[in-house]
Design an enzyme around this catalytic site. Structure first.
Site, PDB file in Angstrom:
ATOM      1  CB  CYS B  39      11.444  -5.199 -11.853  1.00 30.50           C
ATOM      2  SG  CYS B  39      10.312  -4.371 -12.976  1.00 30.50           S
ATOM      3  CB  CYS B  42       8.988  -0.663 -13.025  1.00 31.60           C
ATOM      4  SG  CYS B  42       8.559  -2.238 -12.869  1.00 31.60           S
ATOM      5  CG  ASP B 447     -12.059  -0.953  14.434  1.00 31.95           C
ATOM      6  OD1 ASP B 447     -12.982  -0.900  15.034  1.00 31.95           O
ATOM      7  OD2 ASP B 447     -12.039  -0.626  13.298  1.00 31.95           O
ATOM      8  CG  ASP B 633      -9.730   1.005  10.106  1.00 33.26           C
ATOM      9  OD1 ASP B 633     -10.447   0.735  11.384  1.00 33.26           O
ATOM     10  OD2 ASP B 633     -10.110   1.436   9.234  1.00 33.26           O
ATOM     11  CG  ASP B 637     -10.038   1.538  16.017  1.00 36.72           C
ATOM     12  OD1 ASP B 637     -10.755   1.122  16.978  1.00 36.72           O
ATOM     13  OD2 ASP B 637     -10.206   1.404  14.830  1.00 36.72           O
TER      14      ASP B 637
END
Lengths: 57, 740
Positions: B39, B42, B447, B633, B637
């Site tokens: 925002c 921040c 996976d 991941d 894979d």
């Protein structure tokens, strides 16, 4: 119809002025962070201390 | 010196200098990817906080790309001190590898925007003149004034077309040189012919000129191009941020014994790197000194740790669980695992039938049809003795009216809206056509390790010790940086550390509480006999063990295992209810896979698969006519991700997998997979509607054009009307997949 001699150049110049302004804005990086710009207008740290609304800390 | 991959608190003085570029002789510049920036507040807080630091001359946040540029002079600041200051303000910052920061100034986007502005300016001004001519034509405009207006239009249109049309002309030329047709060929032809014919008509004092159509066409098409570009740019930016967040750094040991953190791209074969406990290896190499256990689950899917000692080959992507290792970096291309995986990925990509994007398929039909229609119109009017001039004008009018304003916007507009919607849900797409491929999926392959389960270890549910023991162990664990201890500590966040507890590197934590000595760590530290350890391990199955030696002399094993993602069961259930076929393909052992599959209600779970086996299974599914989504991941894979029709990785995946995947999702929950599928189906439906709208528009407009009734006014209305309709329809993709 002689008024066209003034009006058409005037219209074109105004348009060109707008185009030039856009090109300048683009060149100076004002379109790099549109989301940031939308939020920056809400900041008030340019105001004197007593006119700020304190909410973000 | 601190552990990766959580470099939120670098403490060394200048170990990050590899990330700094010098602006001039004195000013240092670093780019940071910042997590948690949402925002205006921040942004203000961060900029104010950092620019108030001593020596900092610039601190500028880019909220769109979630990055911050900091410049400073003098020795009062270092990259580490700035990153520490950022984390002091409540954000996580990661340094950007300057090699990766490809041309921050987006030259192509700026070029398109400039062309768009010129086309917009020209379109508006020519329209001003054209409207005067159109209204004058039905009232009292003099031929001289009309000619003047047409001349003025030409003066504006010619340079504007020459400048703004370049994108299309270049791409059309390239296509023609390659002896093929793309969408840009009819566009360029239409625009150039329209301008040429209008010039001719201007000089022959005709009632109509089509300058406005030509320029407006460019304007609308450039909007489509710019949207398309913005979307790709955005996904590229986020991919680059992800790479930085993944902290692909390595600590290089210099000849003088000094340690320096560098981007992986700066590490060379033969370098010696330091790998601390809890750190993920960023390179392949051979252990030079130190002993440890490494978690290879991301690489092989195997959850039981492998031993590493001098001479052991270790791979990028594995996690150091034990002691400090010094690793000599080996060359890629030496038959390493990473190399095998890379070869498989390349092969998979080569074999994969490249999906032809919807817009390209439309273009393939479109170009020949339009050219044929236009040519037939010309010949038809000639046959009716209309004279070549009238015939040519009508044929060009057909080209102009069919020019694909709506078609050019139909797909990119939906893609932009849908990717924006997905981004809000925490899913980052690697490319626009991934949406279309996601929409076709009917089979989902998961996976197990790190995908269905959480990437980090947690304490197992079936403990042989009581709650009080766990709490006591957790108090010791707080003082350790070991991953297993961290899992224990995070289970009891309220644990207070024991005074005077200290960690013996690679072994465990020793502390004194109420006069008695407590130990938490390896079996050796706690004095567990080999037979006792083996028995406990056998009972624990595949969970890892951490031992606690209590004050009364008791020594107890605590089981640390892997937990399913919090919503894994629900997600699988929802997917199955929606009619997707769900499977598990894992490199882990069959009995573990069976357990998980049973928990989740998945009928088909295969374990013990090598990367090539996973590809084989996916190819088999594809051969059966299924469209396969792979969610995974690990390094093991990555080839399967590349082989599947479309693929998604969690953000914790190894870099190679993220590169092979079409999308990445953030957070611990698996639900983004459902959202991605729902939004893409919706987006695909809207793209289809948009293309049909474009077809209907053409079916109405083309006969009018062929009949020779199209005036510039009708062309202008038809073009802008259909473009607005298509864009408005695209906005509906925003509401796909429930509330964001």
């Amino acid at each position: 119809m002689s008024v066209l001699v003034y009006l058409i150049p005037a219209a074109l110049l105004l348009g060109l002025f707008g185009l030039g302004a856009f090109m300048w804005a683009l060149k100076s990086g004002q379109f790099e962070d549109l989301e940031g710009a939308a939020n920056r207008v809400l900041r008030d740290d340019d105001l004197p201390e007593d006119q700020r609304e304190h909410h973000d800390e | 010196m601190t552990a990766q991959p959580a470099p939120a608190s670098f403490s060394g003085s200048d170990e990050l200098t590899g990330f700094v570029t010098m602006v001039d002789g004195e000013t240092a510049h670093i780019d940071l990817a910042v997590e948690g920036l949402r925002c205006a507040g921040c942004m203000a807080k961060l900029e104010r906080g950092i620019s108030s630091l001593d020596g900092v001359s610039k601190a500028r946040v880019n909220l769109t790309s979630k990055r911050m540029a900091v410049e400073w002079t003098g020795p009062s600041q270092t990259p580490s001190s700035i990153i520490n200051a950022v984390s002091g303000l409540g954000f996580k910052a990661y340094p950007f590898d300057p090699d990766r920061l490809e041309a921050a100034a987006d030259a192509e986007g700026r070029g398109l925007l400039r062309a768009l502005a010129v086309a917009g300016f020209a379109a508006a001004n020519i329209m001003l003149l054209s409207v005067s001519v159109w209204s004058g034509n039905v009232t009292d405009i003099t031929p001289e004034t009309r000619d003047l207006f047409h001349m003025l239009s030409a003066v504006i249109a010619l340079p504007a077309v020459a400048y703004s049309g370049q994108t299309f002309f270049r791409s059309a030329l390239a296509a023609l040189r390659a002896k093929s047709l793309n969408m840009d060929v009819p566009i360029s032809l239409g625009v150039l012919l329209a301008v040429g014919m209008s010039l001719f008509q201007t000089f022959s004092h005709a009632h109509h000129a089509y300058f406005d159509s030509a320029v407006m066409l460019l304007f609308f098409l450039l909007i489509g191009r710019y949207l398309d570009h913005t979307m790709r740019r955005r996904t590229r930016d986020f991919a680059a941020n992800l790479a930085a967040l993944r902290a692909e750094t390595a600590t290089k040991l210099l000849a003088d014994g000094e340690a320096k953190t560098l981007p992986v791209s700066a590490i060379e074969t033969g370098d010696l790197v330091l790998v601390k406990p809890g750190e993920r290896l960023a390179v392949d190499g051979i252990v030079e000194s130190g002993t440890s256990e490494v978690d290879q689950s991301l690489v092989t899917g195997e959850t039981v740790f492998a031993r590493a000692e001098p001479g052991t080959v270790v791979y990028a992507g594995t996690l150091n669980q034990g002691g400090v290792l010094q690793v000599r970096v080996t060359a890629a291309g030496q038959g390493t695992l990473l190399d095998d995986v890379n070869r498989l990925i390349e092969k998979a990509f080569a074999v994969k039938n490249r999906y032809v994007a919807l817009a390209d398929r439309a273009a393939r039909v479109y170009a020949p049809v339009v050219h044929t229609l236009s040519a037939l119109t010309f010949l038809g009017w000639l046959a009716f003795d209309a004279g070549w001039e009238k015939s040519l004008v009508t044929a060009i009018a057909v080209l102009i009216i069919t020019c694909p304003c709506a078609l050019g916007l139909a797909v990119p507009a939906v893609q932009v809206v849908a990717t924006g919607r997905l981004f809000k849900a925490g899913i980052l797409l690697n490319g626009g056509d991934a949406l279309e491929r996601l929409a076709r999926v009917d089979t989902i392959v998961f996976d197990k390790t790190g995908t269905l389960t959480m990437p980090d270890a947690v304490i197992a549910g079936d403990q042989v010790v009581d709650e009080a023991t766990l709490k006591l162990a957790a108090r010791l664990a707080v003082s350790s940086s070991h991953p297993l201890a961290k899992a224990l500590a995070s289970a009891y966040p309220e644990s207070s550390p024991v005074d005077g507890a200290h960690e013996e590197a690679g072994k465990g934590v020793v502390a004194t509480l109420d006069g008695a000595e407590l130990k938490l760590g390896s079996a050796a530290l706690c004095g567990v006999s080999d037979s006792q350890r083996d028995a406990a391990q056998k009972a624990a199955g595949f969970a890892s063990l951490i031992w606690l030696a209590r004050e009364n002399g008791e020594v107890l094993p605590i089981r640390i295992g892997q937990a399913l993602r919090p919503d894994a069961g629900e997600t699988v259930h929802v997917l199955q209810a929606k009619g997707y076929r769900v499977e598990i393909l894992s490199g882990d052992r069959q009995d573990i896979v069976d357990g998980v599959a049973a928990d989740l209600g998945i009928a088909s779970g295969q374990g013990g698969l090598a990367p090539a086996d996973k590809i084989a299974r996916i190819e088999a599914l594809k051969a059966d006519g299924h469209s396969v989504l792979m969610v995974g991941d690990g390094l093991n894979d990555a080839p399967a991700l590349a082989a599947a029709d479309v693929s998604i990785s969690p953000v914790t995946a190894v870099h190679l997998s993220q590169a092979a995947a079409d999308a990445v999702f953030l957070g611990d929950r698996l639900a983004p997979v459902i959202t991605a599928l729902a939004v893409s189906r919706r987006a695909r439906a809207i793209m289809g509607q948009n293309l049909w709208l474009a077809v209907i528009y053409n079916m109405v407009a083309v006969p009018i054009a062929i009949a020779g009734f199209v005036t510039p006014l009708i062309a202008a209305l038809a073009m802008s009307g259909s473009s607005i309709l298509v864009t408005t329809n695209a906005l509906r993709a925003r509401f796909a997949g429930g509330k964001a």
